[in-house]
Scaffold this active site. Structure first.
Site, short mmCIF file in Angstrom:
data_model
loop_
_atom_site.label_atom_id
_atom_site.label_comp_id
_atom_site.label_asym_id
_atom_site.label_seq_id
_atom_site.Cartn_x
_atom_site.Cartn_y
_atom_site.Cartn_z
N GLU A 1 -4.18 -1.16 7.82
CA GLU A 1 -3.08 -0.75 8.68
C GLU A 1 -3.25 -1.41 10.05
OE1 GLU A 1 -2.38 3.37 9.33
OE2 GLU A 1 -2.65 3.94 7.23
N TYR B 1 -5.63 -0.12 15.56
CA TYR B 1 -4.63 0.33 16.53
C TYR B 1 -5.24 0.17 17.92
CZ TYR B 1 -1.91 1.97 12.53
OH TYR B 1 -1.19 2.03 11.37
N HIS C 1 -8.56 0.18 9.98
CA HIS C 1 -7.22 0.31 10.57
C HIS C 1 -7.31 -0.06 12.04
CE1 HIS C 1 -5.89 3.34 7.23
NE2 HIS C 1 -6.26 2.16 6.77
N ASN D 1 -7.07 8.20 2.64
CA ASN D 1 -6.66 7.63 3.91
C ASN D 1 -7.45 8.23 5.08
OD1 ASN D 1 -4.63 5.98 5.51
ND2 ASN D 1 -4.29 8.02 6.42
N GLU D 2 -8.03 7.37 5.90
CA GLU D 2 -8.67 7.75 7.16
C GLU D 2 -9.50 9.04 7.05
OE1 GLU D 2 -5.65 7.70 10.21
OE2 GLU D 2 -5.19 5.59 9.85
N TRP E 1 1.64 -1.54 9.08
CA TRP E 1 2.22 -0.19 9.01
C TRP E 1 3.52 -0.20 9.80
CZ3 TRP E 1 0.66 4.19 6.39
CH2 TRP E 1 1.44 5.32 6.63
N ARG F 1 0.88 -1.18 0.00
CA ARG F 1 0.00 0.00 0.00
C ARG F 1 0.91 1.22 0.00
NH1 ARG F 1 -2.79 2.85 4.49
NH2 ARG F 1 -4.74 3.79 3.73
#
Length: 443
Positions: free
Chosen positions: A255, A228, A226, A159-160, A284, A82
């Site tokens: 990610e 996290y 994503h 992105n995001e 990531w 990516r």
């Protein structure tokens, strides 16, 4: 991922309501010339299931490292990269010639290229971020580098998009972005990121994904979560991924890391759940992180010979890239059973009981009338009941034959069935399947 990420309000996860995903997605329209979505799966241009196993690379900030990075990423076993691009709004614009060069390098290294516009990161909360409409403007501006590359490139629109402010607009904005790109002639699989800094703690993407997919005239949208700090327990990881799998909505973990400023994501659960469900993941990131998140580097100073602990975990650990990545069929790979069949096995495990949903894809090029699928369980599993097929179990060995309504599998078509079972000890998916005695690829 941005190089300095705002903390996510993890407590809001507990307050978010567990709304249903919504209606099942419609049947797909005419096939894309490249990647496409069918039955909740990402298929490559050869009609084979494609499960992303790869990493993110920050090309827009470190363009001089890209050629070597892609070569090294491939050598580590990845099948996808990516690539971070700038639209010129927050970061320097990667123009048409540069995008074309990146795509060429991906192809040279037999990597599928996910191109993402990074300048939308945290819109509504991050002051310099731009809306998805600006990302669409960018893609239209570099269209000449994209058209004709549908077999090798997925377009990750922005992105995001949205931080933790104004994210309710995500659904309409995403539909509009997809619509504009389709109207302009982009036939690629479009990848769309979740709001809330990509982590979707308010479940906006989760609960509206079916509607976004239905709004795309090509029905060719892949959803990107994503993971996290919001996803710091196995239960949170499993719940989110299983909701998409159960609804047959296509998902990738675009990610994730092994630590972060907003909490410690459970990378073991992410990788194990993704593997059991046949969901792609992209770690990531290759190298170059700063501002206190250097721990997210997979290798030090872009040097493949100096992997970090996170890099060793992602590439060489359990359910890691080296063990699970399969090259895209468009590069001429010769996986066992290519040209015959592909099987996806989605496991929902509750400890002593489980459900398995199995889809057989006929990649033989001709219709199959009557079939027998054979596999062996890897542990102490026992089938209790079956739907849409019949099964006979002898010890670990299982033979499945169709019901009258699942008797035929069209060329490039599928049949699906499932079963409920009980188990003791570890419950992992079978490692191999044969259809009428011929080996199948697995996702």
């Amino acid at each position: 991922m941005r190089r300095i990420r705002a903390a996510v309000a993890t407590g809001a996860l507990l307050a978010a309501c567990a709304a249903l995903l919504g209606a099942a997605p419609p049947a797909p329209a005419a096939d894309s010339p490249g990647f496409r979505i069918r039955d909740g799966r990402l298929l490559d241009a050869t009609g084979r299931d494609f499960v992303m196993r790869g990493v993110n690379h920050a090309h827009t900030w470190y363009p001089d490292t890209t050629d070597k990075a892609l070569k090294d990423i491939k050598a580590k076993g990845a099948n996808t990269v990516r690539v971070v691009l700038g639209t010129g709004d927050q970061w320097a614009r990667n123009d048409t010639a540069d995008v074309a060069r990146v795509v060429s390098e991906c192809k040279k290294n037999r990597l599928i290229c996910v191109l993402e516009a990074h300048d939308t990161t945290g819109y509504g909360e991050a002051g310099a971020a731009v809306p998805l409409s600006r990302a669409v403007d960018y893609w239209l501006g570099v269209k000449d580098a994209l058209v004709g590359q549908e077999k090798y490139v997925l377009v990750n629109i922005g992105n995001e998009p949205y931080g933790n402010t104004g994210y309710a607009a995500w659904t309409d904005d995403t539909k509009k972005a997809v619509g504009r790109l389709r109207a302009a002639g982009l036939d690629h699989t479009l990848m769309v990121d979740a709001p809330n800094w990509g982590q979707d703690w308010a479940f906006t993407m989760r609960d509206n994904a079916a509607g976004v997919l239905a709004a795309d005239p090509d029905h060719n949208v892949l959803f990107d979560i994503h993971m996290y700090g919001v996803f710091d327990t196995p239960a949170e990881v499993s719940s989110y991924l299983n909701r998409f799998a159960a609804a047959k909505l296509p998902l990738v973990v675009g990610e994730f890391g092994d630590m972060h400023s907003d909490g410690n994501p459970d990378e073991d659960a992410i990788m194990a759940s993704a593997q059991s469900l046949g969901i792609g993941y992209l770690g990531w990131s290759w190298s170059g992180n700063g501002s206190g998140v250097e721990y997210l580097d997979l290798v030090r100073d872009f040097d493949a010979s100096r992997p970090t602990a996170w890099g060793r975990r992602l590439f060489e650990g359990a359910d890691g890239i080296r063990a699970t990545a399969k090259e895209a069929g468009v590069f001429g790979g010769t996986d066992p059973g290519q040209g015959s069949c592909a099987v996806s096995y989605r496991l929902s495990d509750w400890g002593s009981t489980f459900n398995a949903d199995i889809t057989i894809r006929n990649t033989s090029g001709q219709r199959i009338d009557g079939w027998q699928l054979a596999f062996a369980f890897s542990g102490q599993q026992k089938i209790n009941s079956v739907w849409n097929a019949k099964a006979v179990q002898s010890g670990a060995d299982v033979r499945v034959t169709p019901e009258s309504w699942t008797h035929s599998i069209p060329a490039d078509g599928t049949v699906s069935f499932g079963f409920n079972g009980s188990s003791t000890g570890a419950n992992t998916p079978p490692k191999a399947f044969t259809l009428d005695g011929k080996a199948c690829t697995t996702a």
